[in-house]
Design a protein around this motif. Sequence first.
Motif, PDB file in Angstrom:
ATOM      1  N   THR A   1       0.831  -1.205   0.000  1.00 62.30           N
ATOM      2  CA  THR A   1       0.000   0.000   0.000  1.00 62.30           C
ATOM      3  C   THR A   1       0.863   1.252   0.000  1.00 62.30           C
ATOM      4  OG1 THR A   1      -1.743  -1.159   1.189  1.00 62.30           O
ATOM      5  CG2 THR A   1      -1.811   1.235   1.265  1.00 62.30           C
TER       6      THR A   1
ATOM      7  N   GLU B   1       0.981   4.013  -2.915  1.00 60.31           N
ATOM      8  CA  GLU B   1       0.703   5.403  -2.557  1.00 60.31           C
ATOM      9  C   GLU B   1       1.840   6.329  -3.015  1.00 60.31           C
ATOM     10  OE1 GLU B   1      -1.520   7.081   1.267  1.00 60.31           O
ATOM     11  OE2 GLU B   1       0.487   6.309   1.711  1.00 60.31           O
TER      12      GLU B   1
ATOM     13  N   ALA C   1      -3.339   7.272  -4.726  1.00 63.80           N
ATOM     14  CA  ALA C   1      -3.877   7.471  -3.380  1.00 63.80           C
ATOM     15  C   ALA C   1      -5.234   6.802  -3.192  1.00 63.80           C
ATOM     16  CB  ALA C   1      -3.981   8.961  -3.082  1.00 63.80           C
ATOM     17  N   GLU C   2      -6.037   6.751  -4.244  1.00 61.65           N
ATOM     18  CA  GLU C   2      -7.364   6.141  -4.121  1.00 61.65           C
ATOM     19  C   GLU C   2      -7.259   4.639  -3.836  1.00 61.65           C
ATOM     20  OE1 GLU C   2     -11.506   5.497  -6.631  1.00 61.65           O
ATOM     21  OE2 GLU C   2     -10.006   6.905  -7.382  1.00 61.65           O
TER      22      GLU C   2
ATOM     23  N   SER D   1      -6.049   4.158  -0.307  1.00 60.08           N
ATOM     24  CA  SER D   1      -7.128   4.422   0.644  1.00 60.08           C
ATOM     25  C   SER D   1      -8.073   3.225   0.753  1.00 60.08           C
ATOM     26  CB  SER D   1      -7.897   5.665   0.223  1.00 60.08           C
ATOM     27  OG  SER D   1      -8.980   5.896   1.085  1.00 60.08           O
ATOM     28  N   ASN D   2      -8.397   2.617  -0.366  1.00 58.60           N
ATOM     29  CA  ASN D   2      -9.278   1.440  -0.361  1.00 58.60           C
ATOM     30  C   ASN D   2      -8.641   0.281   0.406  1.00 58.60           C
ATOM     31  OD1 ASN D   2     -11.157   2.802  -1.908  1.00 58.60           O
ATOM     32  ND2 ASN D   2     -10.483   1.906  -3.825  1.00 58.60           N
TER      33      ASN D   2
ATOM     34  N   ARG E   1      -6.325   0.532   2.750  1.00 61.27           N
ATOM     35  CA  ARG E   1      -6.284   0.895   4.167  1.00 61.27           C
ATOM     36  C   ARG E   1      -7.638   0.635   4.837  1.00 61.27           C
ATOM     37  NH1 ARG E   1      -1.602   3.774   5.398  1.00 61.27           N
ATOM     38  NH2 ARG E   1      -0.595   4.651   3.565  1.00 61.27           N
ATOM     39  N   GLY E   2      -8.712   0.857   4.115  1.00 59.87           N
ATOM     40  CA  GLY E   2     -10.041   0.561   4.654  1.00 59.87           C
ATOM     41  C   GLY E   2     -10.215  -0.916   4.957  1.00 59.87           C
TER      42      GLY E   2
ATOM     43  N   ASP F   1      -8.162  -1.854   7.957  1.00 65.37           N
ATOM     44  CA  ASP F   1      -8.782  -1.361   9.186  1.00 65.37           C
ATOM     45  C   ASP F   1      -9.694  -2.419   9.803  1.00 65.37           C
ATOM     46  OD1 ASP F   1      -9.247   0.750  11.113  1.00 65.37           O
ATOM     47  OD2 ASP F   1     -11.242   0.977  10.206  1.00 65.37           O
TER      48      ASP F   1
END
Length: 69
Positions: free
Chosen positions: A29, A33, A38-39, A42-43, A45-46, A49
């Motif tokens: 990731t 990045e 970045a998109e 971000s996906n 990282r979600g 999480d």
Amino acid sequence: MSNADLLPSLLSKIYQNQLALEAAIMELTLWVEQRGSAEVASNVRGALDTISKNEESINMTLAVLMTPE
């Protein structure tokens, strides 16, 4: 060793693999990045999480399963 004795050990190894995959995916990731996506980062990282949110519950459950009766 009975199947009941093997289950906590198996779950522990699966959990260790999950953590290793999480770390590897985070490295990828960061690499994505840095290259301007970045998109996508971000996906990812979600999704990571979700792993983090479940980590404490998994640890507590493994501790209970590995406690001798």
